[in-house]
Design an enzyme around this catalytic site. Structure first.
Site, PDB file in Angstrom:
ATOM      1  N   ASP A 147       0.788  -1.252   0.052  1.00 39.20           N
ATOM      2  CA  ASP A 147       0.156  -0.098   0.024  1.00 39.20           C
ATOM      3  C   ASP A 147       0.955   1.162   0.057  1.00 39.20           C
ATOM      4  O   ASP A 147       2.074   1.232   0.417  1.00 39.20           O
ATOM      5  CB  ASP A 147      -1.028  -0.163   1.243  1.00 39.20           C
ATOM      6  CG  ASP A 147      -2.175   0.740   1.104  1.00 39.20           C
ATOM      7  OD1 ASP A 147      -2.417   1.488  -0.063  1.00 39.20           O
ATOM      8  OD2 ASP A 147      -3.125   0.261   1.550  1.00 39.20           O
TER       9      ASP A 147
ATOM     10  N   GLU B 116       3.128   5.022  -3.802  1.00 37.73           N
ATOM     11  CA  GLU B 116       3.797   6.250  -4.606  1.00 37.73           C
ATOM     12  C   GLU B 116       4.408   7.253  -3.764  1.00 37.73           C
ATOM     13  O   GLU B 116       5.220   7.751  -4.565  1.00 37.73           O
ATOM     14  CB  GLU B 116       2.127   6.898  -4.927  1.00 37.73           C
ATOM     15  CG  GLU B 116       1.507   7.532  -3.903  1.00 37.73           C
ATOM     16  CD  GLU B 116       0.593   6.781  -3.334  1.00 37.73           C
ATOM     17  OE1 GLU B 116      -0.191   6.938  -2.254  1.00 37.73           O
ATOM     18  OE2 GLU B 116       0.344   5.479  -3.961  1.00 37.73           O
TER      19      GLU B 116
ATOM     20  N   ASP C 278      -7.850   4.339  -3.831  1.00 38.85           N
ATOM     21  CA  ASP C 278      -8.846   4.592  -2.958  1.00 38.85           C
ATOM     22  C   ASP C 278     -10.035   5.468  -3.643  1.00 38.85           C
ATOM     23  O   ASP C 278     -10.199   6.505  -3.410  1.00 38.85           O
ATOM     24  CB  ASP C 278      -8.450   5.169  -1.702  1.00 38.85           C
ATOM     25  CG  ASP C 278      -7.455   4.208  -1.005  1.00 38.85           C
ATOM     26  OD1 ASP C 278      -7.438   3.089  -1.026  1.00 38.85           O
ATOM     27  OD2 ASP C 278      -6.744   4.890  -0.005  1.00 38.85           O
TER      28      ASP C 278
END
Length: 822
Positions: free
Chosen positions: A399, A402, A472
């Site tokens: 997760d 980035e 998300d």
């Protein structure tokens, strides 16, 4: 007079000599200095060339993070005519104008492909104390040309003409500075700093904040597939994933105990609903000060080894959440901090307390790590291996890759990394962190294929066994509509594995707007989730996930109810298609193909160039997901992926109303011209090139099979490897010649790289109505030496849907060539 003529001839000779010496040639290409700019044109293959431009006199040494290919020895010719120098291979021609310093690309037969509009600019820039440049290059595209790629954005656009993108990695936007053209070429801008891409009538440009040079690759593949093959040749090939990963995955934010996690798998097995993967989200490590400890420190997970064993005993697999940042109480933080391997900017979670909203009186102290540092990547793997991999975890959910960058300040980009400022390498963060895990796992073991579910990606990441999800995203119909072009453009960068949270991540408004507080029983969410699940069945990973509303199938009702049955049908269909899906995976690995295919990849039909709600799944199946509500009103849910959940109530006009999900509806579908199609459910044959209305029901989305397809249907199973493929049914869709190759291997190791796999070719001759099954090629441990193949000719008016239909031929196949006449 004679003397004047001699002087004139001498001047002409000197001018010609000057022009002839204005460029140099070596075995790899040509170099020239024009108007203060040094230009290098280096051939990598006959179809692939690298262009480097830099201010004259400045030494440029650059090691690409994305490119792993070394230049091949490539035969070429070069010649000069006036101000133009041409370099030509058997595939492409590159022309350099020695007066303007611009470059033009054409095919070897002089078909125009792409010209630079200007020479490129270098603007002085102070990058955290380092004197460098902001670099820009502009190109001229033809008006009717469509381009695709540039990563994943949530704009809903497919063709990337007339767009402006601020390319810096984010939660729901992944940027890859590569595009492909319908003219059959591609361009990769090899820069990792924040980059502005803009396409407008005046020109198409890349402008990067930091660059010691302009550095890009031009490639010509003849078509989009060929161009993607060039990009993968340049940046890395795609490994095979385990067979089980193509099954159904269940997840949510989050399972709070190990009993709950194991209980979900148990419930699916009791219901007889197929399942292969279960995911454990965050905080199994405990509190936020222990963020990403990569260890089961939460007392609700007292015996992780038993938990994993219980999951494996039920023939399921476990992926677990890992992040790219660490809390101050973790062992990783304490080892990395003194070595200056942590980056000092605000990331998730902001507070050490778990309540929402964050209480900034108690800052978490969580910091991202520096994945550009090879020692930091080794430390990361050391703790991952010890705390999780040694327990038998099957896959990683990486997760915030980035990573999350909250309360952004431009000065944050001055942070020092192992490779310079964070600004200089910002967009390559996911490539480096995913690559660190993949490379270290491969060095540790070859018994289990690397599988990484990650939230972000960059050019070259396809070589690291990763599957990127779209972040998300909101639980809304508009968000669902956006996912299709987002996934297609991502795939068109050469990275074929992509998926999204089935149902969307933020779903709280559906929860609070329903009469009993259970969003899973809210018809608005039920319809959206069902349609998203049907779309998810035709992406490279079928994975249910989200927050606020639980996503397990039994939350939506029970068997015999329309919503439950529709979701179950989508999951079962996924498993029936596993032989087709796994064989398609082999074409991705072995033939540089793609799973999700924009229609422009396969059809020379201008009508499909900007269709953003249909696509091919593999080479045979056209998918037209239902992306508009048909039974309930659409409720647009606004959330912020960076700041969290939507806490506002939304007005629900269907609240307390009964919705009849059994009614038939219609939707509009365009089928590409140049071929005929078969309705997957009814076998109705339809000629392409027209838009028509298609009947749909809640449990059925429009699916079409291209004429000439040979489609294998697998057994009804509860998990991917429950039954061997000893009895397969092949549906033959006549109307055109066709081929299919069935691929099989040992399912979850790297022996296929040593040749441990088999292929069986099927060739349909439409004129002779003859099917030729070739000799089996290859072998592997556990291979079936003998099996039954059943063959069904798809006939209009004789529907099959998920059934196999009445076999017209049945054979026992033992690995030798068989010819069957129909």
């Amino acid at each position: 007079m004679r003397k004047k003529c001699l002087v004139l001839l001498l001047l002409v000779f000197q001018l010609q000599l000057s022009q002839a010496q204005s460029f140099t040639k070596d075995d790899g290409g040509i170099k020239a200095t024009v108007n203060g700019t040094e230009i290098s044109i280096r051939l990598y293959t006959p179809s692939l060339v690298r262009i480097i431009k830099s201010p004259a006199g400045k030494t440029v040494i650059k090691e690409s993070l994305s490119v792993i290919k070394q230049p091949e020895k490539t035969a070429f010719t070069s010649k000069q005519k006036g101000d133009n120098v041409s370099l030509a291979t058997g595939k492409i021609k590159v022309d350099l104008n020695l007066k303007t310093a611009t470059i033009t690309f054409t095919t070897a037969s002089n078909l125009a492909l792409l010209p630079e509009k200007a020479a490129g600019t270098f603007t002085s820039f102070n990058d955290a104390g380092n004197a460098t440049y902001t670099v820009e290059q502009t190109f001229s595209l033809e008006k009717e040309e469509a381009i695709y790629g540039l990563g994943q954005q949530q704009s809903g656009k497919l063709s990337q003409r007339n767009v402006k993108l601020n390319m810096i990695q984010g939660n729901t936007d992944d940027y890859v500075p590569f595009f492909v053209s319908t003219k059959g070429y591609g361009l990769f801008w090899d820069n990792y700093s924040p980059t502005a891409f803009e396409d407008k009538p005046e020109g198409t440009s890349f402008k990067s904040d930091v660059g010691d040079c302009i550095d890009y690759y031009f490639m010509y593949g003849g078509n989009i597939d060929g161009t993607i093959a060039c990009m993968r040749d340049l940046t890395g090939q795609v490994p095979m994933f385990p067979l089980w990963t193509y099954g159904f995955w269940q997840s949510k934010e989050r399972y709070k105990t190990q009993d709950e996690l194991v209980g979900v798998v148990k419930k699916y097995r009791e219901l007889g609903v197929p399942l292969d993967g279960i995911i454990q989200d965050w905080q199994y490590w405990g509190n936020n000060y222990l963020w990403n400890a990569m260890d089961f420190l939460n007392p609700e997970f007292p015996n992780p080894r038993k938990m994993i064993g219980d999951i494996h005993d039920q023939h399921a697999h476990l992926a677990i959440s890992i992040w790219n940042s660490f809390g101050p109480h973790t062992l990783q933080y304490r080892e990395m901090e003194p070595k200056k391997m942590l980056l000092n900017f605000e990331t998730w979670p902001q507070s050490g307390l778990e309540k929402w909203p964050p209480d900034m009186n108690y800052p978490s102290g969580v910091k991202p790590y520096d994945p550009y540092n090879p020692e930091a990547r080794a430390i990361y793997w050391k703790y991952l291996k010890k705390g999780l991999f040694s327990l038998g975890i099957d896959a990683w959910w990486m997760d915030s890759s980035e990573p999350d960058h909250l309360s952004f300040k431009p000065s944050d980009l001055d942070e020092k990394t192992y490779l310079g400022s964070f600004r200089k390498v910002r967009n390559a963060f996911p490539l480096m962190t995913v690559g660190g895990v993949a490379q270290n796992q491969r060095q540790t073991s070859s018994d289990k294929r690397v599988y990484i579910l990650t939230r972000s990606a960059f050019a070259g990441q396809q070589r690291y066994g990763s599957n990127t999800w779209s972040g998300d995203v909101n639980s809304s119909w508009q968000s669902l509509r956006n996912q299709i072009p987002a996934g297609l453009n991502f795939t068109l960068t050469g990275i074929p594995y992509w998926n999204s949270d089935i149902g969307g991540f933020f779903a709280g408004a559906y929860n609070r707007s329903w009469n009993d507080g259970s969003g899973a029983r809210n018809p608005l969410f039920q319809e959206l989730y069902t349609r998203w699940a049907q779309f998810g069945a035709f992406t490279p990973m079928m994975r249910s996930h989200g927050t606020d509303v639980p996503r397990e199938i039994y939350q939506f009702g029970k068997k015999g109810e329309p919503v439950y049955d529709a979701i179950e049908k989508a999951i079962h269909l996924r498993y029936l298609l596993l032989p087709y899906i796994y064989s398609t995976a082999w074409t991705v690995t072995n033939q540089q193909s793609s799973f999700m295919r924009a229609l422009a990849m396969d059809f020379n039909d201008k009508n499909v160039q900007d269709i953003n709600n249909e696509y091919m799944f593999g080479k045979s199946i056209l998918v037209a997901p239902i992306v508009k509500a048909q039974y309930t009103p659409e409720t647009i849910v606004k959330t912020d992926a960076e700041s969290g959940w939507n806490k506002k109530d939304s007005k629900d006009p269907s609240k307390n109303n009964i919705v009849d999900f059994t009614q038939t509806r219609t939707t509009e579908v365009y089928l590409p011209g140049g071929t005929s199609w078969y309705d997957f459910w009814t076998n109705q044959q339809i000629q392409g090139g027209e838009t028509g209305l298609q009947n749909t029901t809640l449990d059925m989305i429009p699916l079409y099979v291209k004429a000439g397809s040979i489609l294998p249907i697998g057994p009804d199973v509860q998990y991917a490897t429950e039954k061997k493929w000893d009895e397969l049914t092949f549906r033959i869709y006549k109307g055109a010649d066709g081929t299919f190759t069935l691929y099989e291997d040992e399912n979850d190791n790297y022996n296929y790289e040593k040749g441990a796999f088999t292929t069986i070719s099927f060739n349909w001759d439409n004129t002779r109505k003859t099917l030729t099954i070739g000799d089996r090629n290859g072998s592997f441990n556990g291979m079936l030496n003998e099996r039954k193949f059943r063959f069904v000719i798809a006939k209009p008016g004789v529907g099959m849907g998920m059934s196999n239909g009445q076999a017209e031929k049945e054979i026992t196949y033992s690995g030798k060539k068989v010819v069957i006449k129909f």
